[in-house]
Design a protein around this motif. Structure first.
Motif, PDB file in Angstrom:
ATOM      1  N   TYR A  84       0.794  -1.225   0.000  1.00 11.65           N
ATOM      2  CA  TYR A  84       0.000   0.000   0.000  1.00 11.65           C
ATOM      3  C   TYR A  84       0.829   1.279   0.000  1.00 11.65           C
ATOM      4  CZ  TYR A  84      -3.550  -3.358   1.401  1.00 11.65           C
ATOM      5  OH  TYR A  84      -4.391  -4.451   1.450  1.00 11.65           O
ATOM      6  N   THR A  85       2.132   1.179   0.237  1.00  9.93           N
ATOM      7  CA  THR A  85       2.935   2.388   0.367  1.00  9.93           C
ATOM      8  C   THR A  85       4.297   2.210  -0.302  1.00  9.93           C
ATOM      9  OG1 THR A  85       4.186   1.835   2.391  1.00  9.93           O
ATOM     10  CG2 THR A  85       1.913   2.623   2.674  1.00  9.93           C
ATOM     11  N   PRO A  86       4.965   3.325  -0.616  1.00 13.27           N
ATOM     12  CA  PRO A  86       6.310   3.215  -1.187  1.00 13.27           C
ATOM     13  C   PRO A  86       7.313   2.656  -0.183  1.00 13.27           C
ATOM     14  CG  PRO A  86       5.789   5.507  -0.691  1.00 13.27           C
ATOM     15  CD  PRO A  86       4.518   4.742  -0.534  1.00 13.27           C
ATOM     16  N   VAL A  87       7.067   2.845   1.107  1.00 13.18           N
ATOM     17  CA  VAL A  87       7.960   2.281   2.118  1.00 13.18           C
ATOM     18  C   VAL A  87       7.884   0.757   2.080  1.00 13.18           C
ATOM     19  CG1 VAL A  87       8.454   2.149   4.581  1.00 13.18           C
ATOM     20  CG2 VAL A  87       7.768   4.332   3.565  1.00 13.18           C
ATOM     21  N   GLN A  88       6.668   0.224   2.026  1.00  8.83           N
ATOM     22  CA  GLN A  88       6.521  -1.222   1.920  1.00  8.83           C
ATOM     23  C   GLN A  88       7.144  -1.737   0.633  1.00  8.83           C
ATOM     24  OE1 GLN A  88       2.216  -1.485   2.318  1.00  8.83           O
ATOM     25  NE2 GLN A  88       2.401  -2.187   4.446  1.00  8.83           N
ATOM     26  N   ALA A  89       6.985  -0.986  -0.448  1.00  6.67           N
ATOM     27  CA  ALA A  89       7.564  -1.404  -1.724  1.00  6.67           C
ATOM     28  C   ALA A  89       9.086  -1.434  -1.652  1.00  6.67           C
ATOM     29  CB  ALA A  89       7.099  -0.460  -2.829  1.00  6.67           C
ATOM     30  N   THR A 142       8.928   8.778   0.473  1.00  8.82           N
ATOM     31  CA  THR A 142       8.937   7.838   1.596  1.00  8.82           C
ATOM     32  C   THR A 142       8.965   8.546   2.942  1.00  8.82           C
ATOM     33  OG1 THR A 142      11.355   7.684   1.433  1.00  8.82           O
ATOM     34  CG2 THR A 142      10.050   6.016   0.272  1.00  8.82           C
ATOM     35  N   ASP A 143       9.164   9.884   2.930  1.00  7.96           N
ATOM     36  CA  ASP A 143       9.219  10.636   4.176  1.00  7.96           C
ATOM     37  C   ASP A 143       7.841  11.005   4.710  1.00  7.96           C
ATOM     38  OD1 ASP A 143       9.022  12.262   1.840  1.00  7.96           O
ATOM     39  OD2 ASP A 143       9.411  14.040   3.064  1.00  7.96           O
ATOM     40  N   LEU A 144       6.788  10.720   3.957  1.00  6.07           N
ATOM     41  CA  LEU A 144       5.431  11.027   4.411  1.00  6.07           C
ATOM     42  C   LEU A 144       4.995  10.021   5.467  1.00  6.07           C
ATOM     43  CD1 LEU A 144       3.864  11.899   0.936  1.00  6.07           C
ATOM     44  CD2 LEU A 144       4.600  13.482   2.727  1.00  6.07           C
ATOM     45  N   GLN A 162       2.724   5.431  -5.744  1.00  8.92           N
ATOM     46  CA  GLN A 162       4.127   5.494  -5.371  1.00  8.92           C
ATOM     47  C   GLN A 162       4.737   4.112  -5.198  1.00  8.92           C
ATOM     48  OE1 GLN A 162       5.364   8.324  -2.418  1.00  8.92           O
ATOM     49  NE2 GLN A 162       3.761   9.804  -2.964  1.00  8.92           N
ATOM     50  N   ALA A 163       3.954   3.150  -4.723  1.00 13.09           N
ATOM     51  CA  ALA A 163       4.462   1.777  -4.619  1.00 13.09           C
ATOM     52  C   ALA A 163       4.790   1.230  -6.004  1.00 13.09           C
ATOM     53  CB  ALA A 163       3.436   0.889  -3.920  1.00 13.09           C
ATOM     54  N   GLU A 164       3.905   1.451  -6.961  1.00 11.31           N
ATOM     55  CA  GLU A 164       4.183   1.033  -8.340  1.00 11.31           C
ATOM     56  C   GLU A 164       5.468   1.693  -8.852  1.00 11.31           C
ATOM     57  OE1 GLU A 164       1.257   0.994 -11.409  1.00 11.31           O
ATOM     58  OE2 GLU A 164      -0.410   0.814 -10.000  1.00 11.31           O
ATOM     59  N   ALA A 165       5.647   2.959  -8.514  1.00  9.94           N
ATOM     60  CA  ALA A 165       6.828   3.687  -8.983  1.00  9.94           C
ATOM     61  C   ALA A 165       8.113   3.061  -8.440  1.00  9.94           C
ATOM     62  CB  ALA A 165       6.727   5.149  -8.567  1.00  9.94           C
ATOM     63  N   VAL A 166       8.098   2.671  -7.172  1.00  7.19           N
ATOM     64  CA  VAL A 166       9.284   2.058  -6.573  1.00  7.19           C
ATOM     65  C   VAL A 166       9.659   0.779  -7.313  1.00  7.19           C
ATOM     66  CG1 VAL A 166      10.182   0.896  -4.516  1.00  7.19           C
ATOM     67  CG2 VAL A 166       8.956   3.068  -4.293  1.00  7.19           C
ATOM     68  N   PHE A 167       8.695  -0.114  -7.509  1.00  7.28           N
ATOM     69  CA  PHE A 167       8.982  -1.382  -8.187  1.00  7.28           C
ATOM     70  C   PHE A 167       9.388  -1.171  -9.637  1.00  7.28           C
ATOM     71  CE2 PHE A 167       5.999  -3.227  -4.900  1.00  7.28           C
ATOM     72  CZ  PHE A 167       6.973  -3.980  -4.254  1.00  7.28           C
ATOM     73  N   THR A 168       8.751  -0.209 -10.305  1.00  7.07           N
ATOM     74  CA  THR A 168       9.069   0.049 -11.708  1.00  7.07           C
ATOM     75  C   THR A 168      10.522   0.475 -11.873  1.00  7.07           C
ATOM     76  OG1 THR A 168       6.791   0.683 -12.201  1.00  7.07           O
ATOM     77  CG2 THR A 168       8.489   1.486 -13.707  1.00  7.07           C
TER      78      THR A 168
END
Length: 326
Positions: A84-89, A142-144, A162-168
Motif C-alpha cells: 500500500y505504500t512506497p515504504v513497503q515497496a 517515503t518521508d510522508l 508510489q508503490a508502483e513507482a518504486v517497483f518500476t
C-alpha cells in the motif's frame, strides 16, 4: 482441494504470495496450488493458508524479519497482494532482489482518480488506458507518514501510485502491476461491505445517496480477478501496468436497478451535490475514471460482462451477512 499435475503452460513454478489471506487473494492461492505450482504464502500469521501451501510468518513492514523468514528461498514469481505504500515497496524490493525473476503487484483503479492527483484529462465517453498513470515518472515520497493508519486511508490511491513507482524503477526483476476495478461478489466474503450497503438500503426502503448525474465506473467479480492474477503470475510474461475489469461500465443507478430487480423493491434516491461535503454512497462518482481493459484482451485474457454476473453477486449479498459500509 484437488491438485492438478499440469498447468496451462506446462511449467510448475515457485510462486510466493504476500498476503493471500482472504477474498480473491485466498482464492488465488487455492487455484495456484491446485494447478500444480509450489506456493508459499507470507503473512503475519493471523490466517493459515490452505493445506499443502508453505506458510512463512513475518510482518512485511519489518525488513529484518521478512528476510529471515525467506531464508535462502528463491521464486519464479512474487504476487504482492498487500502493498500500500512506497515504504513497503522499498522493503520488498530489497528483500526479494536476487530472489525473484518476476514481481506482480495488485494495484487499483483508484490510481486514476482525478480527485486524488493531477492527471491527464480523459473524455467521459472514453475508457482510461494504463498510460494515463506512468509510474516511471511518479514522484516517490517515503518521508510522508505512511505508517499512520488515518493518513494511509486518506491517501490510498497515492500510496499505490508510489508503490508502483518504486517497483518500476527498481529493475531487480520483471515488474507488472494489475490495476483492479471495484471488486464485487462472494456475499459475506466481500469484506468492504459496499455492495451490501446498497442491498440493505434498497431492501429496507432507505434512501441511497447519489450524485445528480453520476458517472459510470467499472467492476470485476472476485473470482474473475483471482483468475486474472493466476494468469498474470503463471501464464503470462507481460510487464508494466494492466487494467483488470469486466466488460461494460455501470453507474450507481444501474447497480441499484439490478438490486431493485432482484428484491422487488423500488429504490429511493437522495441527491447529493457534486463537490459538496455531504456523504455519498460508495459507487456514486462525480468524476470519470472508468478503465479500459483492451491491453489485457490483446495479451489474451478474456473478460466476462459485468451485467452477466452482477445479478448472482446481488443474490449472494442478499443471502450473506451484511454490515454497514464505512
Amino acid at each position: 482441494m484437488q491438485r492438478n499435475e499440469a498447468t496451462h503452460t506446462g511449467r510448475h513454478l515457485r510462486i510466493c504470495v504476500i498476503g493471500g489471506s482472504r477474498y480473491f487473494g485466498r482464492l488465488l492461492v487455492e487455484r495456484l496450488y491446485a494447478a500444480g505450482h509450489h506456493v508459499t504464502v507470507i503473512n503475519r500469521g493471523t490466517s493459515r493458508p490452505p493445506a499443502g501451501v508453505e506458510h512463512l510468518v513475518a510482518d512485511r513492514d519489518d525488513e529484518a524479519a521478512l528476510v529471515a523468514a525467506l531464508g535462502t528461498r528463491t521464486f519464479d514469481v512474487v504476487v504482492d497482494q498487500v502493498c500500500y505504500t512506497p515504504v513497503q515497496a522499498e522493503i520488498a524490493a530489497r528483500a526479494f532482489r536476487g530472489r525473484a525473476r518476476r514481481y506482480v503487484m495488485t494495484s487499483t483503479i483508484e490510481v486514476y482518480d482525478p480527485a486524488t492527483a493531477e492527471l491527464p484529462a480523459t473524455a467521459p465517453d472514453t475508457f482510461v488506458p494504463e498510460t494515463a498513470v506512468d509510474p516511471a515518472d511518479w514522484r516517490v515520497r517515503t518521508d510522508l507518514p505512511w505508517q499512520d493508519a488515518a493518513y494511509l486511508e486518506a491517501h490510498y490511491a497515492e500510496g499505490k501510485r508510489q508503490a508502483e513507482a518504486v517497483f518500476t524503477r527498481d529493475g531487480g526483476y520483471a515488474f507488472a502491476s494489475v490495476r483492479s476495478a471495484h471488486v464485487l461478489g462472494g456475499g459475506a466474503l466481500e469484506f468492504t461491505g459496499r455492495l451490501a450497503h446498497y442491498v440493505d438500503r434498497v431492501r429496507a426502503g432507505a434512501p441511497v445517496a447519489v450524485h445528480a448525474e453520476p458517472l459510470p465506473s467499472v467492476f470485476i467479480h472476485y473470482e474473475e480477478l483471482a483468475r486474472l492474477l493466476q494468469w498474470a503470475a503463471a501464464e503470462s510474461e507481460f510487464t508494466g501496468a494492466l487494467n483488470a475489469c469486466s466488460d461494460g461500465a455501470l453507474d450507481v443507478r444501474d447497480l441499484v436497478g439490478t438490486i431493485a430487480e432482484r428484491t422487488g423493491r423500488e429504490p429511493v434516491y437522495e441527491t447529493v451535490a457534486s463537490g459538496g461535503s455531504a456523504p455519498v454512497s460508495p459507487f456514486s462518482f462525480d468524476r470519470h475514471y472508468a478503465m479500459s481493459n483492451s491491453r489485457a484482451k490483446q495479451l489474451g485474457f478474456r473478460f466476462s460482462a459485468t451485467r452477466d454476473w452482477l445479478p448472482e453477486a446481488v443474490d449472494e449479498a442478499l443471502a450473506g451477512t451484511h454490515r454497514q459500509y464505512v
